[in-house]
Design an enzyme around this catalytic site. Structure first.
Site, PDB file in Angstrom:
ATOM      1  N   CYS F  75      -3.759  -7.366  13.734  1.00 29.23           N
ATOM      2  CA  CYS F  75      -2.608  -6.725  13.080  1.00 29.23           C
ATOM      3  C   CYS F  75      -1.575  -6.253  14.096  1.00 29.23           C
ATOM      4  CB  CYS F  75      -3.065  -5.496  12.311  1.00 29.23           C
ATOM      5  SG  CYS F  75      -3.385  -5.844  10.582  1.00 29.23           S
ATOM      6  N   HIS F  76      -0.323  -6.414  13.726  1.00 32.29           N
ATOM      7  CA  HIS F  76       0.777  -5.894  14.543  1.00 32.29           C
ATOM      8  C   HIS F  76       0.968  -4.401  14.258  1.00 32.29           C
ATOM      9  CE1 HIS F  76       1.575 -10.202  14.179  1.00 32.29           C
ATOM     10  NE2 HIS F  76       2.201 -10.108  15.327  1.00 32.29           N
ATOM     11  N   MET F 111      -1.965  -5.147   5.007  1.00 29.79           N
ATOM     12  CA  MET F 111      -3.224  -4.665   5.587  1.00 29.79           C
ATOM     13  C   MET F 111      -3.256  -3.133   5.621  1.00 29.79           C
ATOM     14  SD  MET F 111      -4.859  -7.360   5.804  1.00 29.79           S
ATOM     15  CE  MET F 111      -6.341  -6.421   6.174  1.00 29.79           C
ATOM     16  N   GLU F 112      -2.102  -2.544   5.853  1.00 28.03           N
ATOM     17  CA  GLU F 112      -2.019  -1.089   5.851  1.00 28.03           C
ATOM     18  C   GLU F 112      -2.360  -0.550   4.448  1.00 28.03           C
ATOM     19  OE1 GLU F 112      -0.034  -3.106   7.464  1.00 28.03           O
ATOM     20  OE2 GLU F 112      -0.110  -2.327   9.505  1.00 28.03           O
ATOM     21  N   ASP F 126     -18.014   9.773   1.063  1.00 24.58           N
ATOM     22  CA  ASP F 126     -18.560  10.722   2.041  1.00 24.58           C
ATOM     23  C   ASP F 126     -18.711  12.113   1.439  1.00 24.58           C
ATOM     24  OD1 ASP F 126     -19.311  11.752   4.658  1.00 24.58           O
ATOM     25  OD2 ASP F 126     -17.330  12.646   4.738  1.00 24.58           O
TER      26      ASP F 126
END
Lengths: 158, 158, 158, 158, 158, 158
Positions: F75-76, F111-112, F126
């Protein structure tokens, strides 16, 4: 006026800066650390012929500025263009740290400046805590900013 | 007494804690942020039915504690065992942040506590700066520590 | 003998160190950076009365040591107990960086030592590249290690 | 000529690149790692049918490039546009790593290229150190750069 | 039963694990990524003679495991002792990622296992998204854990 | 069509986006977490008067978005301009997380968005795992994107 980092339901969000103009921005912030006079003597003596305390604080502040958006949840990542940290004894018990940062971006660089000053101050605390646990950090504040829609700000009464 | 983070030539070093005993350690630190009464009202109103300002600051403080050794150059990495951040309005213009951390390690957890309080305070600044650029952070200091060779420390005059 | 970081199919893995004993471990590594004599003069002159080049490299090396497991994919996170970086001009064109690290853990600290030396060298490159783009870094290698099942290692022919 | 990363008092600073033009920039750097012939055989055999050693080094180098401004204190954060890492055995004992990076920014991408090559080399060291502790990394240097005010640079005598 | 990550006022905290025993712990988690059969073909063809897709996902998963406490706010930092990522095509459209991690610590390693599997899956998405934007990730869940006070857990109906 | 993240030898690379145009881009992704009805009750009850579970997940998602290029190897780094995370119970056992991100850059922000949704879901896992270890995360997928050369994409059949 409203807290722009919260949406209408109170949920935190990273506000959209996409429509804002890229402008050249500056921010200048400070922290002041107070210690025993003996502690400040030790730093300065050490510093004269050798001494890495202020160098270490300066470098920690510069590196922390680059980590601001990792630390402050709603901060945008910013391509920082310059960071300068000035550290100076301003009395026999006080050291003042002034950070000056610049960027060309859609949002301001105040948080980076405040983070740099704070972490530089904490680094001085760390390096001297073995001899002076009672040091304290005060007056962490924005001295000046310019650029962007909200224009120039200068703190007058400090 | 000497600055243990510097060697005999004044060069910074991460001091060797290998021979120190693993003990259970606690540290408790604070920061106080001062703002306009209107700003504090906005946070608290927002907070009542909704509002993420204090939640965001609390979480930022907890996450920053875990980043301390990345931020403060001579800090040792520490397996933090607990972090608690209490945030409370203590007047109509001041919010006090108290961090309490614990670990079982060869070195103390004071820097983690101070970093957590500082970053929590900076996060409040960030979330409210659009309405109050003149906020300031003071009284960042260690309230208490115990554990380790240097024993217990409590700040008395705060 | 085999490459333990690969499983029987050749896939990379972080090897299991769970059964290994915790022992006190040391590692010592170096890098050598070669530059024009004028460049080294500038660093040393700067350094005498002021100058942060070596301080900056030393601090960068210490901080990089703590990031080793983020950089080297199969490295285990290690609770580093001490880091020392010595930087010295060894001729009129060469600066030698020696890193010495310690930990008490189930696996060794060689990669941290090599990373610290490499990043300190790269920091010197960065700070001087405006005047000397042709600098080069050589002899990045492990000088010594002890502790752990494989015992002591010393490089003899350097 | 002067060391631009130091101010007039010798203090480190992140130099201001705000006035520089955005140009397309390339940098190409290398590292060479020397090992025993048996070690190189193991990597290559592993690699043929399976083997993640070179893949792991390549990916570590790419990821390290993105961390450069976190590692090298005075480096500016850069929006990297491409990274390529070529790894090749150049003799029966040497592996050469060449990194090629590009960006469109106000400052160059040399440090990212050097960091990528160095960390890729250290990753090979890590994955093979169980069989060959005496490996060494040399010839970490800039092969080529173009773009920006200082123009093109090519190392001729390598 | 209660949500231990919240205190009595509902505020998030990192729960204190200081009194818990150090035990050897294992966790095993998975993610399944579904894609077009053509996409899976491309990965596998690429993979046979060359191909870094699965290697890249494996390494990303291992590295992400080490970042878990930076990503999941209330997670404790853990000295991970081993990570293994198995990636396998389980039909002509599905790839299953299984992560297996171990540590010797006061708290479990489940979140690290789930994070490793998730990031490995996202890495496959990233590397193939140019040809198949409709991929999806499902069945991210804990397969097994043992060690610690809560003992063994195995998911039976998957 | 080809996997652009691999070169002609199958080696992973960060593809060159230097020639692509800067355009305003949006991406919207989701994850769905399934739990026992009692668990969801606990979150919602906690949430009403107090409760940081969803706040914590939201903030974790926003912060993870900024870490995407550190997690996903190819990823950039992207200057994110806005992030919004909406979390909602969609049945008595399911919580849906929707992330919406924007940037003005040469490459997309999918992707973010996927990383933000995944990490927010893992954070819920969690915070509730002490009472419900069998939770699972499904339907992590891209809902929508626009901007860039490949234009608009909307998932129709979800």
């Amino acid at each position: 006026m409203e807290l722009t980092h919260l949406d209408e339901t109170g949920a935190a969000r990273m506000v959209d800066v996409g429509e804002k103009a890229v402008t050249r921005r500056t921010a200048c912030a400070q922290s002041v650390i107070t210690m025993k006079p003996e502690t400040l003597c030790m730093i300065c003596e050490d510093r004269a012929p050798k001494g890495d305390v202020f160098a270490c604080a300066r470098i920690a502040g510069i590196m922390a500025a680059k980590k601001t958006s990792e630390l402050i949840p709603m901060c945008h990542p910013i391509p920082i263009e310059s960071v300068k940290i000035d550290i100076e004894a301003v009395s026999d018990t006080q050291v003042r740290i002034i950070s000056t940062l610049r960027c060309s971006h859609k949002t301001g660089i105040e948080m980076e400046a405040l983070t740099a000053a704070s972490i530089a101050a904490l680094t001085i605390y760390d390096m001297c805590k073995a001899v002076d646990r009672g040091m304290r950090i005060d007056q962490t504040l924005l001295l000046h900013k310019d650029g962007g829609r909200s224009g120039e700000y200068s703190r007058t009464n400090e």
